[in-house]
Write a protein that holds these residues in place. Structure first.
Motif, PDB file in Angstrom:
ATOM      1  N   SER A 131      54.741  -0.988  14.988  1.00 46.32           N
ATOM      2  CA  SER A 131      54.354   0.282  14.371  1.00 46.32           C
ATOM      3  C   SER A 131      54.390   0.225  12.854  1.00 46.32           C
ATOM      4  N   ASP A 166      50.704  -0.104   9.814  1.00 44.63           N
ATOM      5  CA  ASP A 166      49.691   0.754   9.202  1.00 44.63           C
ATOM      6  C   ASP A 166      49.328   0.335   7.801  1.00 44.63           C
ATOM      7  N   ARG A 172      46.994   6.003  19.931  1.00 50.23           N
ATOM      8  CA  ARG A 172      47.429   6.604  18.664  1.00 50.23           C
ATOM      9  C   ARG A 172      46.286   6.467  17.670  1.00 50.23           C
ATOM     10  N   THR A 214      45.465   5.784  13.672  1.00 51.27           N
ATOM     11  CA  THR A 214      46.022   5.352  12.387  1.00 51.27           C
ATOM     12  C   THR A 214      44.975   5.638  11.323  1.00 51.27           C
ATOM     13  N   ASN A 242      48.080  11.542   6.937  1.00 48.19           N
ATOM     14  CA  ASN A 242      48.800  12.033   8.123  1.00 48.19           C
ATOM     15  C   ASN A 242      48.087  13.220   8.764  1.00 48.19           C
ATOM     16  N   ARG A 290      46.431  13.310  12.415  1.00 48.35           N
ATOM     17  CA  ARG A 290      46.915  14.313  13.376  1.00 48.35           C
ATOM     18  C   ARG A 290      45.746  15.096  13.980  1.00 48.35           C
ATOM     19  N   GLY A 319      43.261  12.842  15.824  1.00 51.11           N
ATOM     20  CA  GLY A 319      43.934  12.426  17.060  1.00 51.11           C
ATOM     21  C   GLY A 319      43.921  13.517  18.110  1.00 51.11           C
ATOM     22  N   ALA A 349      48.919  10.923  23.824  1.00 49.44           N
ATOM     23  CA  ALA A 349      49.312  10.367  22.517  1.00 49.44           C
ATOM     24  C   ALA A 349      50.668   9.667  22.640  1.00 49.44           C
ATOM     25  N   ASP A 350      50.754   8.468  22.065  1.00 41.82           N
ATOM     26  CA  ASP A 350      52.019   7.726  22.055  1.00 41.82           C
ATOM     27  C   ASP A 350      52.002   6.827  20.826  1.00 41.82           C
ATOM     28  N   MET A 351      52.929   7.071  19.900  1.00 41.31           N
ATOM     29  CA  MET A 351      52.878   6.360  18.621  1.00 41.31           C
ATOM     30  C   MET A 351      53.350   4.905  18.700  1.00 41.31           C
ATOM     31  N   THR A 352      54.156   4.574  19.714  1.00 44.93           N
ATOM     32  CA  THR A 352      54.704   3.206  19.737  1.00 44.93           C
ATOM     33  C   THR A 352      54.170   2.384  20.899  1.00 44.93           C
ATOM     34  N   GLU A 389      44.362   1.817  19.999  1.00 43.41           N
ATOM     35  CA  GLU A 389      44.627   2.309  18.648  1.00 43.41           C
ATOM     36  C   GLU A 389      43.291   2.624  17.989  1.00 43.41           C
TER      37      GLU A 389
END
Length: 433
Positions: free
Chosen positions: A107, A110, A165, A167, A180, A184, A187, A198-201, A206
């Protein structure tokens, strides 16, 4: 495409807008980005992503035993380009995987994605076209396909909701929103459009939103970890990316039997990349710091181990030696070296700007002495451009500047200089022989 040596990240372009008009008002600008999601041609890029994934899955099956999921993921993507060439021994992969996994979490990528954008775009479009036909064949063959563009279901029909996610990499000062906020809202619209989660990790897909002034590129990432993470297992304070090391070596066009020296090698990123990609040259690495020499030696050992596993029979070794020495007093014969390639101290984390005023001219002088008059060349990277220019003007009799390439090194605006050795004889300071 995964085997390209100078590319940090790969993504397939969904759509590119050369001159995107952002609204002045923040809410309107973000609303436009949301509305964009429905209009984008997602189907073909998702097929390319799927093909890319199905190829990665095939590799996973070859392993003798399951590795730690995150470690193996990082390994697969970090060294994916080599996997195709050589099926490495699974246990050796595990060692390396843990090394890589310990260095930097996925993660945290970015920021570094921004640097590769220009280099990636060029190759991406082509790759998309070339892969399209393959993607269709693969899909008709029913290869473990995970998603049909809009419905997020597997081919068997049971629901398999993909995790994703977004980026956003944004550059330019005319935008009313932050990266951001863009990520958001964009996304949110992607989630609504595909019904993905949605799952950031722990994500499957992506989506990249690259905004550079008025240029907008929407893409889908094909690499989870930057491709520059290869060959190096022991990192120093300023380890150079393998992708940049490769670019520097390529700039000086090494020929078979050339002797290539990196007199300030640090952890050995340049000579290790050189020995891997140009095995018909002889590479010498050196540094005055015993700790750096030790790290470089460890990196060379890791590479030898990898090669042994690859060939499983007797390994031939690699054409590379490491020495501890003083840059201003190299134990090399005058005129005996074809190419010098080095990442010089910027004077920030290593050395100081003040010291560079003495160090740079002394380095150029000694490099000039060991390089073959007339044909020798040097490729040097530094961010201390003012000091380098001054040193070069003093050494104009032995070095001529051929080309300057501007590069971004961890956010610093640095330059790579290609220098050509003149026919002038360098003065002998002393004799070793």
């Amino acid at each position: 495409v995964h085997r390209l040596r100078s590319v940090d990240n790969l993504f397939v372009v969904v759509q590119e807008f050369k001159d995107y008009q952002f609204k002045e008002n923040k809410e309107d600008a973000l609303k436009d980005l949301e509305d964009l999601v429905k209009k984008l041609p997602w189907t073909d890029p998702l097929k390319v992503w799927e093909l890319n994934n199905s190829l990665k899955k095939k590799k996973t099956k070859r392993k003798k035993h399951n590795l730690q999921s995150t470690a193996s993921k990082e390994k697969l993507n970090g060294d994916g380009e080599e996997e195709g060439r050589d099926q490495k021994d699974a246990s050796e992969q595990e060692d390396c995987a843990q090394n890589t996994a310990g260095v930097e979490p996925v993660s945290g990528q970015d920021a570094e994605k921004t640097q590769g954008v220009a280099s990636r775009n060029g190759g991406e479009e082509e790759e998309e076209d070339n892969e399209q036909s393959d993607a269709k064949d693969e899909l008709q063959a029913g290869s473990g396909s995970e998603t049909k563009a809009g419905d997020g279901k597997t081919s068997e029909g049971e629901a398999k909701v993909l995790k994703f996610r977004v980026t956003c990499n944004r550059a330019g000062d005319k935008h009313s929103f932050t990266s951001n906020e863009a990520a958001r809202d964009f996304g949110g619209a992607v989630q609504e459009h595909f019904q993905w989660k949605a799952d950031m990790t722990n994500f499957d897909v992506e989506v990249l939103l690259n905004i550079h002034n008025n240029e907008v590129v929407v893409g889908i990432a094909l690499t989870e970890e930057s491709l520059h993470r290869r060959n190096i297992t022991h990192f120093g304070p300023t380890t150079l990316r393998s992708t940049l090391a490769y670019g520097m070596l390529r700039l000086c066009d090494p020929q078979p039997t050339d002797i290539i020296v990196d007199p300030m090698c640090g952890t050995g990123a340049i000579p290790i990349e050189g020995a891997t990609e140009w095995p018909s040259c002889y590479h010498i690495a050196g540094d005055n710091n015993p700790q750096a020499v030790k790290r470089a030696a460890n990196n060379i050992c890791s590479l030898l181990k990898k090669n042994e596993n690859k060939e499983s029979s007797t390994s031939l070794g690699i054409p590379l030696d490491i020495v501890q020495w003083d840059i201003c007093n190299l134990p090399l014969r005058t005129g005996s070296v074809d190419i010098v390639v080095s990442d010089m101290p910027f004077g920030k984390r290593i050395g100081s700007k003040k010291k560079n005023w003495d160090l740079y001219p002394a380095c150029l002088m000694e490099m000039g002495r060991i390089c073959t008059p007339g044909t020798g060349r040097a490729v040097l990277l530094t961010q201390d451009k003012k000091c380098f220019a001054k040193a070069l003007s003093r050494m104009g009799h032995i070095w001529r500047k051929g080309q300057t390439v501007w590069v971004n090194v961890g956010g610093l605006h640095a330059a790579v200089y290609l220098l050509k050795r003149t026919w002038e004889r360098a003065e002998e300071k002393r004799s070793f022989w």
